[in-house]
Structures are given as C-alpha cells and as structure tokens.
Write an enzyme that holds these catalytic residues in place. Structure first.
Site, PDB file in Angstrom:
ATOM      1  N   LEU A  23      39.485  44.644  48.734  1.00 18.15           N
ATOM      2  CA  LEU A  23      40.478  45.350  47.812  1.00 18.15           C
ATOM      3  C   LEU A  23      39.923  46.716  47.264  1.00 18.15           C
ATOM      4  O   LEU A  23      38.940  46.765  46.973  1.00 18.15           O
ATOM      5  CB  LEU A  23      40.986  44.320  46.929  1.00 18.15           C
ATOM      6  N   ASP A  65      36.092  39.943  49.511  1.00 26.61           N
ATOM      7  CA  ASP A  65      35.580  40.557  48.228  1.00 26.61           C
ATOM      8  C   ASP A  65      34.572  39.718  47.647  1.00 26.61           C
ATOM      9  O   ASP A  65      34.195  39.494  46.275  1.00 26.61           O
ATOM     10  CB  ASP A  65      36.551  40.679  47.136  1.00 26.61           C
ATOM     11  N   GLU A  70      31.103  37.518  40.082  1.00 26.12           N
ATOM     12  CA  GLU A  70      31.731  37.658  38.581  1.00 26.12           C
ATOM     13  C   GLU A  70      33.042  37.072  38.412  1.00 26.12           C
ATOM     14  O   GLU A  70      33.373  36.564  37.523  1.00 26.12           O
ATOM     15  CB  GLU A  70      31.279  38.916  37.768  1.00 26.12           C
ATOM     16  N   ASP A  71      33.904  37.413  39.116  1.00 28.80           N
ATOM     17  CA  ASP A  71      35.247  37.199  39.172  1.00 28.80           C
ATOM     18  C   ASP A  71      35.780  35.599  39.163  1.00 28.80           C
ATOM     19  O   ASP A  71      36.893  35.231  38.754  1.00 28.80           O
ATOM     20  CB  ASP A  71      36.070  38.042  39.831  1.00 28.80           C
ATOM     21  N   ARG A  90      41.839  36.472  46.826  1.00 29.53           N
ATOM     22  CA  ARG A  90      40.424  36.278  46.073  1.00 29.53           C
ATOM     23  C   ARG A  90      40.635  34.641  45.279  1.00 29.53           C
ATOM     24  O   ARG A  90      39.670  34.217  44.868  1.00 29.53           O
ATOM     25  CB  ARG A  90      39.971  36.912  44.992  1.00 29.53           C
ATOM     26  N   ARG A 137      45.101  41.598  36.691  1.00 26.03           N
ATOM     27  CA  ARG A 137      44.686  40.414  37.368  1.00 26.03           C
ATOM     28  C   ARG A 137      44.606  39.139  36.299  1.00 26.03           C
ATOM     29  O   ARG A 137      44.327  37.872  36.811  1.00 26.03           O
ATOM     30  CB  ARG A 137      43.036  40.669  37.839  1.00 26.03           C
ATOM     31  N   HIS A 168      39.382  46.045  35.628  1.00 25.33           N
ATOM     32  CA  HIS A 168      39.071  44.947  34.819  1.00 25.33           C
ATOM     33  C   HIS A 168      38.637  45.460  33.423  1.00 25.33           C
ATOM     34  O   HIS A 168      38.247  46.703  33.224  1.00 25.33           O
ATOM     35  CB  HIS A 168      37.876  44.021  35.255  1.00 25.33           C
ATOM     36  N   CYS A 255      29.980  43.015  38.411  1.00 20.94           N
ATOM     37  CA  CYS A 255      30.676  42.115  39.541  1.00 20.94           C
ATOM     38  C   CYS A 255      29.798  41.373  40.487  1.00 20.94           C
ATOM     39  O   CYS A 255      30.225  40.338  41.019  1.00 20.94           O
ATOM     40  CB  CYS A 255      31.554  43.102  40.215  1.00 20.94           C
TER      41      CYS A 255
HETATM   42  C1  CIR Z   1      38.595  43.608  43.561  1.00 17.69           C
HETATM   43  O1  CIR Z   1      39.526  44.355  43.487  1.00 17.69           O
HETATM   44  O2  CIR Z   1      38.988  42.335  43.395  1.00 17.69           O
HETATM   45  C2  CIR Z   1      37.231  43.993  44.080  1.00 17.69           C
HETATM   46  N1  CIR Z   1      37.488  45.031  45.224  1.00 17.69           N
HETATM   47  C3  CIR Z   1      36.404  44.391  43.291  1.00 17.69           C
HETATM   48  C4  CIR Z   1      36.170  43.469  42.209  1.00 17.69           C
HETATM   49  C5  CIR Z   1      35.167  43.878  41.072  1.00 17.69           C
HETATM   50  N2  CIR Z   1      34.808  42.992  39.847  1.00 17.69           N
HETATM   51  C6  CIR Z   1      34.464  43.059  38.865  1.00 17.69           C
HETATM   52  O3  CIR Z   1      34.742  44.283  38.219  1.00 17.69           O
HETATM   53  N3  CIR Z   1      34.070  42.109  38.053  1.00 17.69           N
END
Ligand code: CIR
Length: 263
Positions: A23, A65, A70-71, A90, A137, A168, A255
C-alpha cells in the site's frame, strides 16, 4: 533504565517479493527488493548491536505489507495486544504474528470487535501513558477496546488525532527518552505533547520524525542531516539506516519491528 526505551527483544519480518504491491498513498516508484533487503539487514544488525535478541520471521508472500510488523501488535511489559489493522489487505497479518507473541509472553490478548480497527503505527507508548492517534486506520472503537484491555495492567490510554493525510500517529513522532519526543511541528502544534520535552524536526525534514529509540541508540532514516545533527547535539547516539525503499510504501524505522521485554 526506562521500560519505554529499553528492550531485550525485537521481532522483524523479512520483506517479501510481493512488497511491490504494498500500500502507498502516492506512487513514487516500485521498491527495489534487493536494496530494501540490504537496508533491512542493516536495521537488524543495529538492533542486535545494542545487545538485544532479534526474532527474524520469514517473508509472507500473501501479505505485501507484512515487513511492517509494528502494525500487528502492541507489546507492553505485562503482555501483548494483537491489533486489528484498518487496512483490509493487512487484517490477516495480525493472526500471523499472534503465535510468535504467545511463544514469548504469558499474556496475549486481542482486539476482537468486528467494528474495532487499530494499527500499532498509531500508538506511542511513553513512560506514563499510551497515546493513540485516531486515523484512517484506527477508529474510536479500536481505541476504546484497547483502553479496556490494558486497564488491568495499569496503563492509561489517551486518544489523540493523527494529522489529516498522515498515515499513522508515529509517522510524525517518536519517543527519544522517558521525557522527550521528536515531532513534526504540525503534530506538536496540536498540543498533544504538553508536559513532555519536544524536539521539533527541522523544516523540510518531516520524514525524519519516525525514528526509534532502542536501548542506547536512536535509529533514524538516512538523508536528514539537520535532524541527525539536532539529535546528536541533544546527546543521542544516532545510527542512520537507509529507508529509500520503505519510504515508497510510507514506512519508516518504527514500522519494521516490534520492540519489547517479554514478561
Ligand atoms: C501501509 O500503508 O500500511 C504500509 N504500506 C506502511 C505501513 C507503515 N507502518 C507504520 O508506520 N507503522
């Protein structure tokens, strides 16, 4: 030693070849997997250089992704909370992470409400509170559920706002030590860091706000000399890591790992 900056363990996941389908808010070119892998290796080596153990998970081709671990979870001293990512592509990443955390922690709980969404990138844990940014999100239901889950562990959750158009909350800030936060001016101007010492990222280097304090080091993206010098002058030991490829996918230093000391 502060429990919000000092950790025994990190979890990372190798980038998958499918990362090219990751993404991104704006298309700035296809990420180069080999370069991303080299930067990822340097990132892991830097975490290990602090004395920490790094659990390196294999790539997940089904989740482009998934390098951005971290997410998927919030890792606290007392236990871990499995997130419910707000990006539909995700959502399944969280279940992939859960068994690894269950192997390391006594207590693992989950955000489970079907209308609750929350991603780790929106959560900043300080010594005294957990700030969670509402974003595209992360919604109010997700934050309310997190508040309920971590209350028995003695944590206070404060809802704040991720700036509009910013992926984020931590895209725009990071914890440098128990009292100090590095932040973009657009975020610190919102007043959400009253009571903390704030170091503003120099103008034009907003993409350097996402750093991590990991034990004695601050890992920051390479290419932001004013921020690097500001942090060094403030007494932090800085290590620059290439981030050109992850930044094409709106990813940065935080991340790429979960950082914790399992209970
Ligand atoms: C996203 O859009 O979810 C990924 N391309 C990037 C996630 C980055 N994660 C973060 O900042 N914790």
């Amino acid at each position: 030693m502060s429990r919000s900056t000092h950790f025994s363990t990190a979890i990372t996941r190798r980038p998958s070849a499918s990362i090219t389908s990751g993404l991104r808010a704006v298309d700035t070119g296809t990420p180069d997997l080999a370069l991303m892998q080299a930067d990822h290796d340097a990132y892991i080596a830097t975490l290990k250089a602090t004395g920490a153990t790094v659990v390196e998970l294999p790539p997940l081709e089904a989740f482009p992704d998934s390098v951005f671990v971290e997410d998927t979870a919030l890792c606290l001293a007392d236990g871990a909370v499995i997130m419910r990512p707000g990006a539909p592509s995700r959502l399944g990443e969280a279940a992939e992470m859960a068994p690894h955390l269950r192997a390391l922690y006594t207590w693992v709980v989950e955000i489970s409400g079907k209308n609750s969404f929350i991603e780790g990138g929106d959560i900043l844990v300080t010594e005294t509170e957990i700030l969670v940014g509402r974003s595209a999100r992360t919604n109010a239901e997700g934050i309310a559920e997190l508040k309920h889950l971590v209350a028995p562990w003695g944590h206070k959750v404060r809802e704040v706002l991720t700036p509009p158009g910013v992926l984020h909350f931590k895209t725009d800030c990071s914890l440098l030590d128990a009292e100090t936060i590095l932040s973009t001016k657009r975020l610190s101007a919102s007043g959400c860091f009253v009571g903390y010492t704030v170091i503003d990222v120099p103008d034009g280097e907003e993409a350097a706000a996402n750093t991590i304090r990991f034990n004695d080091l601050v890992l920051m993206p390479a290419g932001f000399p004013k921020t690097r010098d500001t942090l060094a002058t403030a007494g932090f030991q800085v290590r620059e890591i290439g981030n050109s490829e992850c930044s094409k996918l709106d990813g940065g230093m935080s991340c790429l790992s979960l950082r914790f000391t399992p209970s």
